[in-house]
Design an enzyme around this catalytic site. Structure first.
Site, PDB file in Angstrom:
ATOM      1  CE  LYS A 260      -3.301   2.672   2.861  1.00  0.00           C
ATOM      2  NZ  LYS A 260      -4.137   2.595   3.889  1.00  0.00           N
ATOM      3  CG  ASP A 265      -5.642   7.808   4.927  1.00  0.00           C
ATOM      4  OD1 ASP A 265      -6.363   8.564   4.408  1.00  0.00           O
ATOM      5  OD2 ASP A 265      -5.820   6.805   5.729  1.00  0.00           O
ATOM      6  CE  LYS A 272      -6.717   8.504   8.337  1.00  0.00           C
ATOM      7  NZ  LYS A 272      -7.476   7.617   8.901  1.00  0.00           N
ATOM      8  NE  ARG A 347     -11.071  -1.018   3.219  1.00  0.00           N
ATOM      9  CZ  ARG A 347     -11.496  -1.166   4.355  1.00  0.00           C
ATOM     10  NH1 ARG A 347     -12.693  -1.882   4.444  1.00  0.00           N
ATOM     11  NH2 ARG A 347     -11.051  -0.887   5.486  1.00  0.00           N
TER      12      ARG A 347
END
Ligand code: BES
Ligand code: MN
Ligand code: ZN
Length: 490
Positions: A260, A265, A272, A347
């Protein structure tokens, strides 16, 4: 720093610091150590008693013999109980020795530790790994190093003469681990999709691997809608990295490693929130870092195995171009995904990487990913989750990890839990219920692999260490490189 092997007798070794291992409950000096003790008027045994040194694993005491002697200091390091001696015991013990010796301003260090399992090669490799990994310091972002102690110049592994090849092997593996640590520790304004591709280019160039970088248009042609969905909010171009190691002779096996590679992120529009550790999310490319680290090591070790190192690299950002929660993406195997949470982006990037790897006709695929906080809740920060429907691959990976001291633990792939990913409008959603989140993530990935034996390692916990532990300092650990290398070589 040079690490060399020697058969100089303990009593004949001369230099700054001599380090010797003692088992727990066996700190009465005998044999050569009794002679050494005697030579210095019993000071070693006296200080062992005075400091109540018991030989507890990784504990150390330093004894000053005096600046004018042929050996200036002795470090005793505890090895724990003799029946529990593992290679990992030696890696950790030698890490304590190396750190202590550096603090003592040692320039020449002699190390005498027991040989594990009558295997001097494995012992020399483990000692070299422990020393090099423990002494690594990341000073790239400091204007001045904090540790002002001089570097250790030479280290003699006493009693291990002839093990030069094992030392070299360890050097090569450690170079991969350190690359992974550097990539993970560097912030998202230093390590981007572009610099990851440049790093792959450097590995290909230095160690003779083939490299293919798929640019955005190439990914579009292959229909990588899941990966590109994540990438679309970034101002930086996505890079799909495919490094290929081919042996000079016929390959015994053909393997694919996927990492990954989310260089940051933010969560995307499902941003977040407070307490989610957004500021730590530069480490979300830890799987890709381990993949590149393994490629660097394998390029030097040159096994008879063909290996494909793959990573779909981008960052998960926010902009007017960002995915909306609820968007439907089509992956390169034609499956449609309702993105009910833009923070489950890893994913999505892995889906297209898995489809790509599956088409290479490899014997097995292993992916590594900082995929879920749920896995950290389940197994804590030191242990990676292993998810695979394949018992043979599971046992190979467990054996490989055990030999390195990296901790992995098999988790169930409970097929029924896939119900949690059912979508009313698309083939699947990208997230399910909160509970069992690392399992539904693995079940999502499984949708993108046909028949190739496949395993997924969720490394969200061990990719980073909050504090120093054995030969890992605080920060990026380089987790996964040594397990991958061990698995590829086995
Ligand atoms: N990169 C994170 C997972 C992560 C969390 C890594 C903590 C390291 C430490 C991943 O992309 C993520 O955000 N996962 C979500 C999934 C959720 C939205 C189903 C998570 O774990 O909260
Ligand atoms: Mn996320
Ligand atoms: Zn992520």
């Amino acid at each position: 720093m040079t690490i060399q092997a020697t058969n100089t007798a303990l009593l004949d070794w001369t230099g700054d610091t001599l380090a010797v291992g003692l088992f727990e409950g066996a700190v009465e000096l005998t044999g050569d150590l009794a002679s050494l003790n005697h030579k210095y008027a019993g000071i070693c045994q006296e200080i062992i008693a005075e400091e109540e040194f018991t030989g507890k694993a990784n504990s150390t005491i330093v004894i000053r013999l005096g600046a004018t002697n042929s050996v200036r200091k002795v470090i005793f390091v505890g090895l724990g109980k003799p029946d529990a001696l593992k290679l990992e015991t030696l890696r950790r013990a030698v890490a304590s020795v190396a750190r202590t010796a550096k603090k003592q301003k040692t320039k020449t260090l002699g190390i005498s530790l027991p040989v594990w399992n009558n295997d001097p090669a494995a012992t020399a490799q483990a000692l070299t790994e422990g020393i090099e990994l423990a002494l690594y310091q990341d000073i790239r972002f400091k204007s001045e190093p904090e540790d002002k102690n001089p570097n250790i110049e030479t280290i003699d592994l006493i009693g291990l003469a002839g093990q030069e090849a094992a030392i070299t092997r360890a050097d090569q593996i450690v170079s991969g681990v350190i690359l992974a640590r550097q990539l993970v520790a560097a912030p998202a304004n230093a390590v981007t999709s572009i610099t990851m591709a440049e790093t792959a280019q450097a590995i290909a160039h230095e160690h003779g691997l083939q490299l293919e970088i798929l640019e955005q248009e190439d990914c579009e042609k292959l229909g990588m809608g899941a990966f590109l969905g994540v990438a679309q909010a970034s101002d930086l171009p996505p890079k799909f990295i495919h490094l290929i190691y081919k042996p000079a002779t016929t390959a015994k096996r053909k393997l694919a490693i996927i990492g990954k590679g989310v260089t940051f992120d933010s969560g995307g529009l499902n941003i977040k929130g407070a307490g989610s550790g957004i500021e730590t999310m530069k480490m979300d490319m830890g799987g890709a870092a381990a993949t590149l680290g393994a490629a660097k090591a394998i390029g030097q070790l040159k096994p008879d195995v063909e290996v494909h190192f793959i990573s779909a690299v981008t960052e998960n950002m926010i902009s007017g171009k960002a995915m909306h929660p609820g968007d439907i993406l089509t992956a390169s195997n034609g499956k449609t995904i309702e993105v009910n949470n833009t923070d489950a982006e890893g994913r999505l990037t892995l889906a297209d990487a898995l489809v790509y790897a599956d088409k290479l006709g490899v014997d097995a695929i292993v992916d590594l990913a900082t995929l879920t906080g749920a896995c950290v809740v389940a197994l804590g920060e030191d242990i990676a989750g292993l998810f695979t429907p394949d018992d043979a691959v599971a046992s190979q990976l467990q054996t490989a990890a055990d030999s390195t001291g990296e901790k992995i633990w098999r988790m169930p792939m409970e097929d029924k839990y896939f119900d949690g990913l059912k979508s009313g409008i698309a083939d699947m959603k990208n997230t399910g219920p909160r509970y069992g989140g690392s399992i539904t993530a693995a079940l999502f990935l499984k949708q993108f692999v046909k028949d190739t034996p496949w395993a997924h390692l969720d490394i969200a916990g061990p990719v980073w260490a909050d504090k120093e532990n054995g030969y890992n300092g605080a920060g990026a650990t380089g987790f996964g490189v040594r397990t991958l290398v061990s698995w590829i070589l086995s």
